[in-house]
Design a protein around this motif. Structure first.
Motif, mmCIF file in Angstrom:
data_model
loop_
_atom_site.group_PDB
_atom_site.id
_atom_site.type_symbol
_atom_site.label_atom_id
_atom_site.label_comp_id
_atom_site.label_asym_id
_atom_site.label_seq_id
_atom_site.Cartn_x
_atom_site.Cartn_y
_atom_site.Cartn_z
ATOM 1 N N ALA A 1 50.263 38.394 41.812
ATOM 2 C CA ALA A 1 49.702 37.390 40.715
ATOM 3 C C ALA A 1 48.390 38.229 40.308
ATOM 4 C CB ALA A 1 49.334 36.105 41.312
ATOM 5 N N ALA A 2 47.281 38.635 41.334
ATOM 6 C CA ALA A 2 46.106 39.109 40.822
ATOM 7 C C ALA A 2 46.374 40.494 40.193
ATOM 8 C CB ALA A 2 45.206 39.730 42.045
ATOM 9 N N GLU A 3 47.315 41.178 40.275
ATOM 10 C CA GLU A 3 47.650 42.400 39.492
ATOM 11 C C GLU A 3 48.095 42.264 37.966
ATOM 12 O OE1 GLU A 3 50.537 44.473 42.026
ATOM 13 O OE2 GLU A 3 49.014 45.939 42.870
ATOM 14 N N ALA B 1 31.876 28.225 47.618
ATOM 15 C CA ALA B 1 33.242 28.280 48.190
ATOM 16 C C ALA B 1 33.463 29.757 48.675
ATOM 17 C CB ALA B 1 34.159 27.735 47.110
ATOM 18 N N VAL B 2 33.341 30.667 47.796
ATOM 19 C CA VAL B 2 33.526 32.237 48.214
ATOM 20 C C VAL B 2 32.581 32.495 49.269
ATOM 21 C CG1 VAL B 2 33.037 34.460 47.212
ATOM 22 C CG2 VAL B 2 34.131 32.719 45.722
ATOM 23 N N LEU C 1 41.473 31.868 46.702
ATOM 24 C CA LEU C 1 40.122 31.234 46.259
ATOM 25 C C LEU C 1 39.788 31.998 45.064
ATOM 26 C CD1 LEU C 1 38.288 28.799 46.752
ATOM 27 C CD2 LEU C 1 36.846 30.412 48.083
ATOM 28 N N LEU C 2 39.705 33.348 45.150
ATOM 29 C CA LEU C 2 39.343 34.212 44.062
ATOM 30 C C LEU C 2 40.057 34.236 43.036
ATOM 31 C CD1 LEU C 2 38.028 37.047 46.288
ATOM 32 C CD2 LEU C 2 36.355 35.611 44.928
ATOM 33 N N LEU C 3 41.347 34.071 43.243
ATOM 34 C CA LEU C 3 42.262 33.947 42.085
ATOM 35 C C LEU C 3 42.272 32.489 41.257
ATOM 36 C CD1 LEU C 3 46.045 34.983 43.245
ATOM 37 C CD2 LEU C 3 44.680 35.973 41.357
ATOM 38 N N PRO D 1 40.433 38.387 39.533
ATOM 39 C CA PRO D 1 41.506 39.338 39.745
ATOM 40 C C PRO D 1 41.053 40.290 40.726
ATOM 41 C CG PRO D 1 41.266 39.549 37.635
ATOM 42 C CD PRO D 1 40.401 38.297 37.891
ATOM 43 N N GLY D 2 40.159 41.051 40.248
ATOM 44 C CA GLY D 2 39.808 42.403 41.207
ATOM 45 C C GLY D 2 39.618 41.865 42.435
ATOM 46 N N PRO D 3 38.425 41.176 42.720
ATOM 47 C CA PRO D 3 38.030 40.901 44.142
ATOM 48 C C PRO D 3 39.368 40.203 44.748
ATOM 49 C CG PRO D 3 36.110 40.051 42.714
ATOM 50 C CD PRO D 3 37.453 40.294 41.613
ATOM 51 N N ALA D 4 40.156 39.471 44.119
ATOM 52 C CA ALA D 4 41.238 38.629 44.702
ATOM 53 C C ALA D 4 41.956 39.829 45.331
ATOM 54 C CB ALA D 4 41.922 37.960 43.870
ATOM 55 N N LEU D 5 42.342 40.711 44.538
ATOM 56 C CA LEU D 5 43.485 41.881 44.663
ATOM 57 C C LEU D 5 42.827 42.514 45.959
ATOM 58 C CD1 LEU D 5 45.893 43.163 44.133
ATOM 59 C CD2 LEU D 5 44.589 44.994 42.646
#
Length: 493
Positions: A488-490, A421-422, A455-457, A462-466
């Motif tokens: 949300a990621a933070e 997916a990523v 998707l990462l969330l 959270p780090g890559p999503a942010l």
């Protein structure tokens, strides 16, 4: 794309002509900006010629054509009158720049200008010679014509450094050859270097402001286009295109209230004059701006207005695109996945528009737990991509390929294959990052980079999503989904 731009040209000039007539009927002076383009024709046609050039600069092509035809009627020996008529059929920042159905007329007018050029000034002859490169005979590809014209106009501008129009027409010639895949924006920056000082010296010139907005219509350059965007609607309010065009910069910068104000005015003008395509185009920008500013009720009201419009020509790209994208924007931005899964492709629409509906359905299926059905929609997108590529539509085939990868990514996520997916969504984001958007749209329904963050969330990264959300916000500031995702990621870190 071709159908949209051709209809846009016609509708804008029809609306402009109607608006000009309405203003005349009510005693309100027409306001198109200040243009001075001295010609050696009969003095009685100088003001009508300047008016034609002002209309041309605001893409009011039909009204400009009428103005130049009036010049020729009063002074049949005026070569520049024929030059003006030929320029009406050249749409430099659109695709195609030289529509096939009007090319012969433009070529005939260019040849008429050349036949009459002997009595013109040396400066005028250089304009006519450059026009001849655009409309040269033989089996020459459109891209070769616009490049030859740009090169010729470079000489006109160089040899006439104090001629404002020479500089302006050279700048827009540069924009006609700007590549959607050139992320350095080289041609746009050349145009800006010409137009910026002219804008300071001639703040009421419609073409300077208008072309600055087009040159700056990218994430990298949008801030530089803001002064022109603030000014253009006041320069030429009698040209309806001037009411909408500033919102291209406002959208790039996330200035939603400004975009809403601009498109409310544009939508009203288009509706009053029966310009369906122009009305829908403004409505799509309105829905986008309303959704990003949290004004969901207003967005739904615009979509409600859309549903009352009957007899829409869905074979026309511009009409079909806006009519299809608007409700999908609202459904997808709200995350109503069960509803998205029921979306049906519009009947009779171009393949590139059908792809948007197929994508939305695939997304809805994947995100409501039906990955196999979603993959079937992704396969339809693969077929549409191949169809568009075969037809020579490389831009929309690329965009459709991005949509297919997005659906495949969410299907993989629904099947529990997080790594795939990523990888799929990262590929989609990187491909989308490499091309600019077309003016037909305020932006993708949901940018791929923003979806990567979502998707990462969902995978509790959270780090890559942010990082993904922050990148998405540099490309499209103020998008509500990316801002929510960033928050949300933070909070998850």
């Amino acid at each position: 794309m071709t159908g949209f731009l051709r209809v846009l040209a016609v509708s804008l000039l029809v609306v402009s002509a109607a608006r000009a007539q309405e203003m005349h009927d009510h005693g309100i002076p027409e306001k198109l900006g200040k243009v001075s383009f001295p010609i050696s024709c009969d003095p009685s046609v100088q003001k009508p010629f300047d008016r034609g050039v002002a209309l041309l600069h605001s893409f009011a092509y039909a009204a400009a054509g009428q103005a130049f035809e009036g010049v020729v009627a009063k002074d049949p020996a005026c070569a520049m009158g024929h030059w003006g008529i030929a320029m009406v059929f050249f749409h430099p920042v659109w695709t195609p720049a030289l529509p096939a159905d009007t090319f012969a007329r433009g070529q005939a007018e260019a040849r008429a200008a050349a036949r009459l050029a002997a009595t013109s000034s040396p400066r005028e002859r250089t304009y006519i010679q450059a026009l001849g490169r655009l409309y040269q005979g033989g089996d020459v590809k459109p891209a070769q014509r616009t490049l030859a014209y740009e090169q010729a106009m470079a000489g006109v501008a160089r040899d006439n450094p104090k001629d404002v129009e020479a500089q302006v027409f050279y700048a827009v010639a540069l924009l006609s050859n700007a590549s959607m895949t050139d992320k350095t924006h080289a041609k746009q920056k050349q145009a800006i270097a010409i137009l910026d000082p002219l804008f300071r010296a001639h703040p009421d010139h419609p073409g300077i402001a208008h072309y600055l907005i087009h040159a700056c219509d990218s994430a990298e350059l949008a801030q530089r286009g803001l002064p022109a965007a603030r000014k253009y609607a006041d320069i030429a309010p009698s040209a309806p295109h001037a009411l909408h065009m500033p919102s291209h910069i406002f959208t790039r910068l996330g200035l939603w209230d400004d975009s809403i104000h601009s498109n409310l005015a544009s939508e009203k003008a288009a509706r009053e004059h029966g310009d369906t395509m122009g009305q829908l185009h403004a409505m799509d920008y309105l829905v986008y701006a309303y959704m990003q500013s949290g004004r969901d009720k207003e967005a739904r009201a615009v979509i409600g207005d859309l549903k009352t419009m009957r007899g829409l020509d869905m074979s026309d790209f511009g009409i079909a695109y806006a009519a299809t994208a608007m409700p999908i924007r609202e459904i997808v931005e709200q995350g109503r996945w069960n509803e998205a899964a029921t979306i049906a492709p519009p009947d009779g629409a171009p393949a590139s528009v059908v792809a948007i509906a197929v994508w939305a359905k695939g997304l809805g299926l994947a995100r409501s737990g039906h990955p196999d059905e979603a993959r079937a929609e992704a396969a339809r997108l693969d077929q549409i991509e191949a169809q568009l590529k075969t037809s020579g539509d490389d831009y929309w085939s690329t965009q459709t390929g991005v949509l297919a990868s997005e659906v495949k990514a969410w299907a993989a996520q629904a099947s529990g294959d997080a790594a795939a997916a990523v990888a799929l969504m990262t590929d989609a984001a990187e491909r989308e990052d490499r091309v600019e958007k077309r003016p037909v749209t305020p932006g993708p329904i949901v940018p791929a980079r923003e979806q990567l963050g979502e998707l990462l969330l969902a995978q509790k990264q959270p780090g890559p999503a942010l990082a993904a959300f922050k990148t998405a916000l540099t490309q499209a500031p103020g998008r509500a989904g990316a801002l929510r995702g960033e928050k949300a990621a933070e909070a998850m870190r």
